[in-house]
Design a protein around this motif. Structure first.
Motif, PDB file in Angstrom:
ATOM      1  N   PHE A   6       0.168  14.094   7.701  1.00  0.00           N
ATOM      2  CA  PHE A   6      -0.135  13.391   8.433  1.00  0.00           C
ATOM      3  C   PHE A   6      -1.544  13.940   9.282  1.00  0.00           C
ATOM      4  CE2 PHE A   6       3.746  12.332   9.386  1.00  0.00           C
ATOM      5  CZ  PHE A   6       4.499  11.115   8.628  1.00  0.00           C
ATOM      6  N   LYS A   7      -2.650  13.153   8.499  1.00  0.00           N
ATOM      7  CA  LYS A   7      -3.979  13.360   9.673  1.00  0.00           C
ATOM      8  C   LYS A   7      -4.487  12.398  10.989  1.00  0.00           C
ATOM      9  CE  LYS A   7      -9.235  12.719   8.713  1.00  0.00           C
ATOM     10  NZ  LYS A   7      -9.810  12.373   7.919  1.00  0.00           N
ATOM     11  N   LEU A   8      -4.557  13.651  11.629  1.00  0.00           N
ATOM     12  CA  LEU A   8      -5.047  13.179  13.675  1.00  0.00           C
ATOM     13  C   LEU A   8      -6.079  13.282  13.683  1.00  0.00           C
ATOM     14  CD1 LEU A   8      -1.957  15.427  14.481  1.00  0.00           C
ATOM     15  CD2 LEU A   8      -1.449  13.172  13.307  1.00  0.00           C
ATOM     16  N   THR A   9      -6.239  11.721  14.073  1.00  0.00           N
ATOM     17  CA  THR A   9      -8.203  11.516  14.498  1.00  0.00           C
ATOM     18  C   THR A   9      -8.385  10.887  15.866  1.00  0.00           C
ATOM     19  OG1 THR A   9      -8.389  11.190  11.978  1.00  0.00           O
ATOM     20  CG2 THR A   9     -10.384  10.292  13.328  1.00  0.00           C
ATOM     21  N   ASN A  66      -4.972   8.071  16.346  1.00  0.00           N
ATOM     22  CA  ASN A  66      -4.415   7.516  14.851  1.00  0.00           C
ATOM     23  C   ASN A  66      -4.122   8.749  13.824  1.00  0.00           C
ATOM     24  OD1 ASN A  66      -6.691   5.168  15.073  1.00  0.00           O
ATOM     25  ND2 ASN A  66      -7.897   6.662  16.158  1.00  0.00           N
ATOM     26  N   ILE A  67      -3.494   8.221  12.827  1.00  0.00           N
ATOM     27  CA  ILE A  67      -2.055   8.940  12.660  1.00  0.00           C
ATOM     28  C   ILE A  67      -1.964   7.958  10.561  1.00  0.00           C
ATOM     29  CG2 ILE A  67       0.410   9.552  11.984  1.00  0.00           C
ATOM     30  CD1 ILE A  67       0.298   9.767  15.078  1.00  0.00           C
ATOM     31  N   GLU A  68      -2.772   9.169   9.941  1.00  0.00           N
ATOM     32  CA  GLU A  68      -2.719   8.622   8.735  1.00  0.00           C
ATOM     33  C   GLU A  68      -1.811   9.472   7.966  1.00  0.00           C
ATOM     34  OE1 GLU A  68      -5.668   7.535   4.591  1.00  0.00           O
ATOM     35  OE2 GLU A  68      -6.975   8.267   7.071  1.00  0.00           O
ATOM     36  N   SER A  69      -0.867   8.951   6.320  1.00  0.00           N
ATOM     37  CA  SER A  69      -0.192   9.478   5.749  1.00  0.00           C
ATOM     38  C   SER A  69      -0.966  10.790   4.871  1.00  0.00           C
ATOM     39  CB  SER A  69       1.186   9.444   5.244  1.00  0.00           C
ATOM     40  OG  SER A  69       0.109   7.799   4.261  1.00  0.00           O
ATOM     41  N   GLY A 102       0.692  -1.856   0.046  1.00  0.00           N
ATOM     42  CA  GLY A 102      -0.044   0.059  -0.242  1.00  0.00           C
ATOM     43  C   GLY A 102       1.125   1.261  -0.048  1.00  0.00           C
ATOM     44  N   ARG A 103       0.403   2.668  -0.683  1.00  0.00           N
ATOM     45  CA  ARG A 103       0.677   3.192  -0.615  1.00  0.00           C
ATOM     46  C   ARG A 103       0.551   4.522   0.721  1.00  0.00           C
ATOM     47  NH1 ARG A 103       5.297   4.250  -3.935  1.00  0.00           N
ATOM     48  NH2 ARG A 103       4.657   6.444  -4.014  1.00  0.00           N
ATOM     49  N   ASN A 104      -0.507   4.155   1.494  1.00  0.00           N
ATOM     50  CA  ASN A 104      -0.896   5.225   2.752  1.00  0.00           C
ATOM     51  C   ASN A 104      -0.330   4.261   3.507  1.00  0.00           C
ATOM     52  OD1 ASN A 104      -2.013   7.087   3.795  1.00  0.00           O
ATOM     53  ND2 ASN A 104      -3.947   5.959   3.778  1.00  0.00           N
ATOM     54  N   PHE A 105       0.102   4.991   4.958  1.00  0.00           N
ATOM     55  CA  PHE A 105       0.822   4.935   6.249  1.00  0.00           C
ATOM     56  C   PHE A 105      -0.574   5.088   7.100  1.00  0.00           C
ATOM     57  CE2 PHE A 105       2.608   6.094   9.744  1.00  0.00           C
ATOM     58  CZ  PHE A 105       3.324   5.285  10.772  1.00  0.00           C
ATOM     59  N   GLN A 106      -0.418   3.915   8.167  1.00  0.00           N
ATOM     60  CA  GLN A 106      -1.778   4.304   8.918  1.00  0.00           C
ATOM     61  C   GLN A 106      -1.023   3.255  10.084  1.00  0.00           C
ATOM     62  OE1 GLN A 106      -5.874   2.924   8.469  1.00  0.00           O
ATOM     63  NE2 GLN A 106      -6.421   4.443   6.728  1.00  0.00           N
ATOM     64  N   ALA A 107      -1.292   3.826  11.423  1.00  0.00           N
ATOM     65  CA  ALA A 107      -0.649   3.745  12.946  1.00  0.00           C
ATOM     66  C   ALA A 107      -1.660   4.051  13.613  1.00  0.00           C
ATOM     67  CB  ALA A 107       0.076   4.153  13.007  1.00  0.00           C
ATOM     68  N   ALA A 108      -1.887   3.485  14.847  1.00  0.00           N
ATOM     69  CA  ALA A 108      -2.226   4.241  16.330  1.00  0.00           C
ATOM     70  C   ALA A 108      -1.500   4.277  17.323  1.00  0.00           C
ATOM     71  CB  ALA A 108      -3.518   3.208  16.570  1.00  0.00           C
ATOM     72  N   TYR A 109      -1.111   5.334  18.167  1.00  0.00           N
ATOM     73  CA  TYR A 109      -0.786   5.005  19.065  1.00  0.00           C
ATOM     74  C   TYR A 109      -1.083   5.646  19.820  1.00  0.00           C
ATOM     75  CZ  TYR A 109       3.290   5.310  15.494  1.00  0.00           C
ATOM     76  OH  TYR A 109       3.961   4.683  14.372  1.00  0.00           O
ATOM     77  N   LYS A 110      -0.460   5.848  21.912  1.00  0.00           N
ATOM     78  CA  LYS A 110      -0.155   6.325  22.540  1.00  0.00           C
ATOM     79  C   LYS A 110      -0.043   7.706  22.806  1.00  0.00           C
ATOM     80  CE  LYS A 110      -1.013   2.718  26.234  1.00  0.00           C
ATOM     81  NZ  LYS A 110      -0.632   2.459  27.548  1.00  0.00           N
ATOM     82  N   CYS A 111      -1.032   9.068  23.137  1.00  0.00           N
ATOM     83  CA  CYS A 111      -0.441  10.499  22.848  1.00  0.00           C
ATOM     84  C   CYS A 111      -0.517  10.718  24.363  1.00  0.00           C
ATOM     85  CB  CYS A 111      -1.429  11.154  21.788  1.00  0.00           C
ATOM     86  SG  CYS A 111      -2.808  11.308  22.090  1.00  0.00           S
ATOM     87  N   PHE A 112       0.874  11.508  24.226  1.00  0.00           N
ATOM     88  CA  PHE A 112       1.627  12.264  25.525  1.00  0.00           C
ATOM     89  C   PHE A 112       1.539  13.867  24.601  1.00  0.00           C
ATOM     90  CE2 PHE A 112       2.312   8.008  26.272  1.00  0.00           C
ATOM     91  CZ  PHE A 112       1.352   7.755  27.791  1.00  0.00           C
ATOM     92  N   SER A 113       1.945  15.190  26.023  1.00  0.00           N
ATOM     93  CA  SER A 113       2.229  15.994  25.772  1.00  0.00           C
ATOM     94  C   SER A 113       3.500  15.952  25.522  1.00  0.00           C
ATOM     95  CB  SER A 113       1.619  17.765  26.482  1.00  0.00           C
ATOM     96  OG  SER A 113       2.274  16.477  27.278  1.00  0.00           O
ATOM     97  N   VAL A 114       4.497  17.251  24.694  1.00  0.00           N
ATOM     98  CA  VAL A 114       5.377  17.500  24.807  1.00  0.00           C
ATOM     99  C   VAL A 114       6.335  17.419  26.231  1.00  0.00           C
ATOM    100  CG1 VAL A 114       7.688  18.612  24.452  1.00  0.00           C
ATOM    101  CG2 VAL A 114       5.272  18.138  22.290  1.00  0.00           C
ATOM    102  N   SER A 115       5.878  18.008  27.240  1.00  0.00           N
ATOM    103  CA  SER A 115       6.729  17.849  27.952  1.00  0.00           C
ATOM    104  C   SER A 115       6.464  16.547  29.605  1.00  0.00           C
ATOM    105  CB  SER A 115       5.416  18.163  29.132  1.00  0.00           C
ATOM    106  OG  SER A 115       3.649  18.038  29.224  1.00  0.00           O
ATOM    107  N   MET A 116       6.038  15.545  28.815  1.00  0.00           N
ATOM    108  CA  MET A 116       5.694  13.745  29.077  1.00  0.00           C
ATOM    109  C   MET A 116       7.535  13.215  28.036  1.00  0.00           C
ATOM    110  SD  MET A 116       3.636  13.617  31.019  1.00  0.00           S
ATOM    111  CE  MET A 116       3.222  12.158  31.319  1.00  0.00           C
TER     112      MET A 116
END
Length: 313
Positions: A65-68, A109-112, A15-29
């Motif tokens: 990236f599209k953040l959802t 969820n992050i998608e290119s 595929g040409r599309n990147f998709q992933a799911a991460y635990k997100c945190f603020s930069v202070s972490m």
């Protein structure tokens, strides 16, 4: 579909599309030294495995990236700054987490994606303090260098002179999400939130068209008189004698002249001098004769004169 680190999901290399799911945190972490540079822009930090997958998929540059946030159905767009996060985690600027209604540790969820190049954008400051900036367009241009894209409806944060200003992205062209990397973009500003061009409250008017506590003349051109008391208190002579009643200070009547009315018939290049000043009246001397300068001088000096030249007998 492959699974990495529990939350990192990649599509096959075909595929040409990147998709992933991460635990997100603020930069202070983010472990290590403080990364204040991430807070100043619109880019995120992703794990090294994401870079490997993006390289294999030949995703076009710049990487956008599209953040959802699926739980709150909120979306935004961002670029990537570095690939140094721990596996299964990503780090976002705090203002971006506010836009996406994310808490520490929520799944993102992050998608290119590929976005059109921006041609126009419109911003609305969230505070009237933004008006104190001398050149807001230059400040915004300098701050947007740390951004990769803009999304309509986002509230971005820029820092200037140790102060953070929030601006809402009201409009972007040619789409609701645009890239601002190497582009010529026209920028407009909407009036800040809470800004009022004219105050609704007007000072209360007293009778005669005069505001309360004001010394200005009435609008009808009437000359008013204001009593001004000068040198309040009793005076004392140096020789100890009582001060005469004639030497007592009396209140001074100060005339308040009406406001000047503009000359609507003014011709450019023509000077007009005010001739409304009354001439000095001829004063009557003791002998009954009227003179101009002599009468004026006689009234000005009331003392007795002495001659330095001795008269011959």
């Amino acid at each position: 579909m492959f699974h990495f680190s529990g939350f990192n999901m990649m599509f096959p290399d075909g595929g040409r599309n990147f998709q992933a799911a991460y635990k997100c945190f603020s930069v202070s972490m983010l472990p290590g030294n403080e990364r204040s540079d991430v807070e100043k822009g619109g880019k995120i930090i992703m794990p090294p495995s994401a870079l490997d997958s993006l390289t294999r998929l030949n995703v076009e540059y710049p990487m956008l990236f599209k953040l959802t946030n699926k739980k709150k159905t909120r979306t935004s767009h961002a670029g990537v700054l570095e690939f140094v996060a721990d596996e299964g985690k990503c780090y976002l600027p705090y203002w971006m987490m506010d836009n996406l209604l994310l808490e520490e540790g929520d799944i993102l969820n992050i998608e290119s994606v590929s976005l059109p190049v921006a041609t126009f954008s419109k911003f609305q400051p969230h505070s009237t303090d933004f008006l104190d900036i001398t050149n807001p367009k230059a400040v915004l241009e300098n701050a947007l260098r740390n951004f990769a894209c803009l999304t309509k409806g986002d509230v971005i944060a820029i820092k200037y002179n140790k102060k953070v200003y929030e601006l809402c992205v009201l409009e972007t062209r040619p789409g609701n999400a645009v890239t601002i990397i190497e582009c010529d973009m026209n920028v407009e500003f909407e009036a800040p939130v809470g800004y009022k061009e004219h105050s609704d409250q007007q000072p209360a008017k007293q009778q005669g068209g005069q505001a309360a506590g004001s010394n200005e003349p009435a609008d009808n051109g009437t000359v008013l008189e204001e009593v001004v008391e000068t040198f309040k208190g009793s005076g004392v002579r140096l020789d100890g004698k009582q001060k005469k009643e004639s030497q007592m200070e009396t209140p001074v009547l100060k005339k308040v002249l009406p406001r000047g009315v503009p000359d609507y018939d003014f011709q450019f290049g023509l000077l007009r001098f005010d001739r409304s000043i009354k001439p000095i009246c001829d004063r009557t001397q003791d002998d009954g004769e009227t003179t101009g300068e002599a009468g004026s001088d006689a009234d000005s000096f009331h003392g007795t004169g002495f001659s330095m030249k001795k008269t011959r007998k």
